[in-house]
Design an enzyme around this catalytic site. Structure first.
Site, PDB file in Angstrom:
ATOM      1  N   CYS A  71      -0.858   3.670  17.205  1.00 26.76           N
ATOM      2  CA  CYS A  71       0.499   3.116  17.157  1.00 26.76           C
ATOM      3  C   CYS A  71       1.535   4.228  17.282  1.00 26.76           C
ATOM      4  CB  CYS A  71       0.689   2.395  15.826  1.00 26.76           C
ATOM      5  SG  CYS A  71       2.359   1.793  15.579  1.00 26.76           S
ATOM      6  N   TYR A 317      -5.922 -14.119 -13.460  1.00 24.53           N
ATOM      7  CA  TYR A 317      -5.111 -13.730 -12.286  1.00 24.53           C
ATOM      8  C   TYR A 317      -5.715 -14.407 -11.052  1.00 24.53           C
ATOM      9  CZ  TYR A 317      -4.284  -9.988 -15.685  1.00 24.53           C
ATOM     10  OH  TYR A 317      -4.028  -9.279 -16.832  1.00 24.53           O
ATOM     11  N   CYS A 431      -6.949  -3.590  -7.308  1.00 26.92           N
ATOM     12  CA  CYS A 431      -6.322  -3.025  -6.116  1.00 26.92           C
ATOM     13  C   CYS A 431      -5.679  -1.680  -6.434  1.00 26.92           C
ATOM     14  CB  CYS A 431      -5.307  -4.002  -5.513  1.00 26.92           C
ATOM     15  SG  CYS A 431      -4.072  -4.535  -6.675  1.00 26.92           S
TER      16      CYS A 431
HETATM   17  N1  SAH Z   1      -7.731 -13.671  -7.512  1.00 26.41           N
HETATM   18  C1  SAH Z   1      -6.749 -14.076  -6.547  1.00 26.41           C
HETATM   19  C2  SAH Z   1      -5.367 -13.439  -6.752  1.00 26.41           C
HETATM   20  C3  SAH Z   1      -5.341 -11.965  -7.024  1.00 26.41           C
HETATM   21  S1  SAH Z   1      -3.741 -11.209  -6.913  1.00 26.41           S
HETATM   22  C4  SAH Z   1      -7.243 -13.801  -5.144  1.00 26.41           C
HETATM   23  O1  SAH Z   1      -8.155 -13.032  -4.956  1.00 26.41           O
HETATM   24  O2  SAH Z   1      -6.708 -14.390  -4.217  1.00 26.41           O
HETATM   25  C5  SAH Z   1      -3.162 -11.209  -8.512  1.00 26.41           C
HETATM   26  C6  SAH Z   1      -2.624 -12.526  -8.995  1.00 26.41           C
HETATM   27  O3  SAH Z   1      -2.201 -12.361 -10.335  1.00 26.41           O
HETATM   28  C7  SAH Z   1      -1.415 -13.063  -8.248  1.00 26.41           C
HETATM   29  O4  SAH Z   1      -1.663 -14.391  -7.880  1.00 26.41           O
HETATM   30  C8  SAH Z   1      -0.270 -12.999  -9.288  1.00 26.41           C
HETATM   31  O5  SAH Z   1       0.652 -14.049  -9.148  1.00 26.41           O
HETATM   32  C9  SAH Z   1      -1.021 -13.107 -10.568  1.00 26.41           C
HETATM   33  N2  SAH Z   1      -0.418 -12.512 -11.764  1.00 26.41           N
HETATM   34  C10 SAH Z   1       0.404 -11.444 -11.858  1.00 26.41           C
HETATM   35  N3  SAH Z   1       0.652 -11.152 -13.140  1.00 26.41           N
HETATM   36  C11 SAH Z   1      -0.044 -12.043 -13.895  1.00 26.41           C
HETATM   37  C12 SAH Z   1      -0.209 -12.241 -15.306  1.00 26.41           C
HETATM   38  N4  SAH Z   1       0.389 -11.464 -16.180  1.00 26.41           N
HETATM   39  N5  SAH Z   1      -1.005 -13.256 -15.698  1.00 26.41           N
HETATM   40  C13 SAH Z   1      -1.625 -14.068 -14.816  1.00 26.41           C
HETATM   41  N6  SAH Z   1      -1.501 -13.920 -13.471  1.00 26.41           N
HETATM   42  C14 SAH Z   1      -0.718 -12.931 -13.025  1.00 26.41           C
END
Ligand code: SAH
Length: 481
Positions: A71, A317, A431
């Site tokens: 790129c 999460y 992550c």
């Molecule tokens: N496991 C899912 C999402 C992972 S990303 C997947 O793999 O698709 C992390 C997620 O945590 C997001 O959806 C975000 O909205 C949520 N999140 C962020 N802080 C949080 C908290 N304190 N308690 C619960 N969920 C939370």
């Protein structure tokens, strides 16, 4: 040493931001666009007491891993920080990063780390893998509409014809919008103008496309209607288009999406598949951006969970229930916890859509919901009363807890309750290796043992790295209680 001094520097390492690191005259220097193995002529741009920043004046001897980025805006755009490094070396850098964080921040010995850390899983073709793009929109000096990505540490929009990470549909949508210089474009400085971001999603397996126009407005005013009526007739012709929504974000901050979203055309959501499960994804919900790697990552999470069909599992999460529903196929019950209301609604819809009846979803912060649930003694705290009463004991002491937190990792209140619930296994999807290492240190000081960790390259050409980790309970707390 003073600003603008030139000196020869050997680059030894990479920072988490992707800058080359070298040492000179007792100081540490951070150099953009330099990679380990390079010998460069550096020019000092900024000095602090013990460290400084420098630019590459000339590459004297290039690192054997230097490569010409595909790129032409790599390095200028904030997206791909390490595209000038060959892909194999990118993977090695990320592997080292995870290893080092486990040792330095997790307190694990080198020996233990090398025993449990598996080789990073990379992509066969590390291009055009992202199923989502968020373009900031700006007006150029000559009055054109610009849609690109921000330059590093700035809000200056850098454009390129093609983004090698994104889907081809992005360019079609960009060209529709850029063809209308008369539209009202948001100006950050004056907080005036309408269109501020364009979010595009394309289902990797389904090809379904969603466009979300983010506007600086609280509601559908006449000017919003003018904007959408200008763009809609051409957007709906884009192949695969299923959903066009507008998101209202009148805030002055950096947050991309506002609270309110309205569907302008088509459906509210698009579909995609991970393995055998179909997911409905709405604009504000989190959905893994790299579908190819996500399937591999979730397969590993499932393997680590070692389900036989009798287990009770918590998925903290959980987003739109991606991991939860994946696990539900092999578990007795799954409880998901998620803080974004739309995502919880999507998770419930996704369970129904796939005929999954053994998953329940709870709205709230993991660090609040889990302790409250545990303190209340179980399912009375679950608003979703579809779960059988005899499940209470099992839900308080599940077999497996999966966590997949955002970069800041898990709150200690959440980790504390996880330990109190004493699952036999904890699967940690992360992550950010730094917060992962911190949380693993806590769990390992509280009755768990690190069994295996596998890094995944979900975000090729950036410094981000995803990891999937298995912990097992050492002390047999369930037998004690
Ligand atoms: N496991 C899912 C999402 C992972 S990303 C997947 O793999 O698709 C992390 C997620 O945590 C997001 O959806 C975000 O909205 C949520 N999140 C962020 N802080 C949080 C908290 N304190 N308690 C619960 N969920 C939370």
């Amino acid at each position: 040493m003073k600003k603008n001094d030139e000196f020869e520097l050997t680059i030894e390492d990479l920072s988490v931001e992707g800058e080359g690191i070298g040492h000179f005259d007792g100081m540490t220097f951070f150099v953009k666009d330099a990679i380990p193995g390079d010998v460069i002529l550096a020019r000092c741009t900024k000095l602090k007491k013990r460290y400084g920043f420098a630019r590459v004046q000339k590459v004297i001897t290039p690192s054997p891993h230097r490569t010409e980025p595909i790129c032409h805006v790599a390095g200028k755009c904030g997206g791909c920080r390490i595209m000038h490094m060959d892909y194999e070396e990118q993977l090695r850098v990320k592997q080292r990063m995870v290893r080092e964080k486990l040792i330095r921040l997790g307190g694990f010995s080198e020996e233990e780390t090398d025993r449990i850390l598996k080789p990073i899983v990379g992509m066969e073709k590390p291009y055009h893998f992202r199923n989502k793009a968020q373009y900031p929109v700006a007006r150029s000096k000559d009055g054109q509409v610009m849609m690109g990505f921000y330059a590093p540490h700035s809000h200056r929009v850098v454009e390129s014809e093609t983004c090698y990470l994104g889907d081809g549909v992005n360019e079609k949508i960009r060209s529709v919008i850029k063809a209308h210089p008369e539209i009202s474009v948001y100006d950050e400085e004056t907080h005036r103008g309408l269109l501020r971001h364009v979010l595009i999603r394309r289902g990797y397996h389904t090809g379904e496309v969603m466009v979300c126009l983010v506007v600086n407005a609280t509601d559908e005013s006449a000017s919003v209607t003018t904007l959408t009526e200008t763009l809609l007739p051409e957007l709906i012709k884009v192949e695969g288009m299923r959903s066009i929504v507008v998101n209202f974000n009148p805030s002055e901050g950096n947050v991309i999406l506002g609270q309110k979203t309205k569907t302008l055309w088509g459906e509210d959501m698009i579909r995609d598949r991970i393995g055998k499960i179909t997911f409905m994804i709405s604009a504000p919900s989190f959905y893994q951006v790299n579908s190819v790697m996500t399937e591999k990552l979730y397969a590993k999470a499932l393997e680590y969970a070692a389900l036989t069909g009798r287990e009770t599992v918590w998925d903290l999460y959980c987003g739109i229930g991606t991991i939860s529903l994946f696990l539900a196929q092999k578990a007795k019950h799954v409880y998901g916890v998620e803080v974004v209301p739309e995502a919880v609604e999507d998770a419930k819809k996704n369970a129904r859509l796939n005929g999954i009846e053994n998953a329940a979803f709870l709205l709230g912060k993991a660090e609040e919901v889990l302790p409250a649930f545990y303190a209340a003694g179980g399912s009375t705290a679950i608003p979703d009363a579809t779960l059988p009463a005899e499940n209470t004991a099992e839900s308080l002491h599940p077999d497996v807890i999966v966590v997949d937190p955002p970069r800041k990792g898990c709150d200690e209140a959440c980790l504390q309750t996880m330990v109190a619930m004493s699952p036999a296994r904890i699967v940690y999807v992360s992550c950010d290796p730094a917060t992962l290492a911190r949380d693993l240190k806590y769990l390992c000081a509280n009755g768990y043992e690190l069994k295996e960790a596998t890094p995944y390259d979900q975000f090729c050409h950036s410094m981000h790295v995803e990891s999937c980790v298995l912990l097992e309970r050492v002390s047999n707390r369930k037998a004690d209680s």
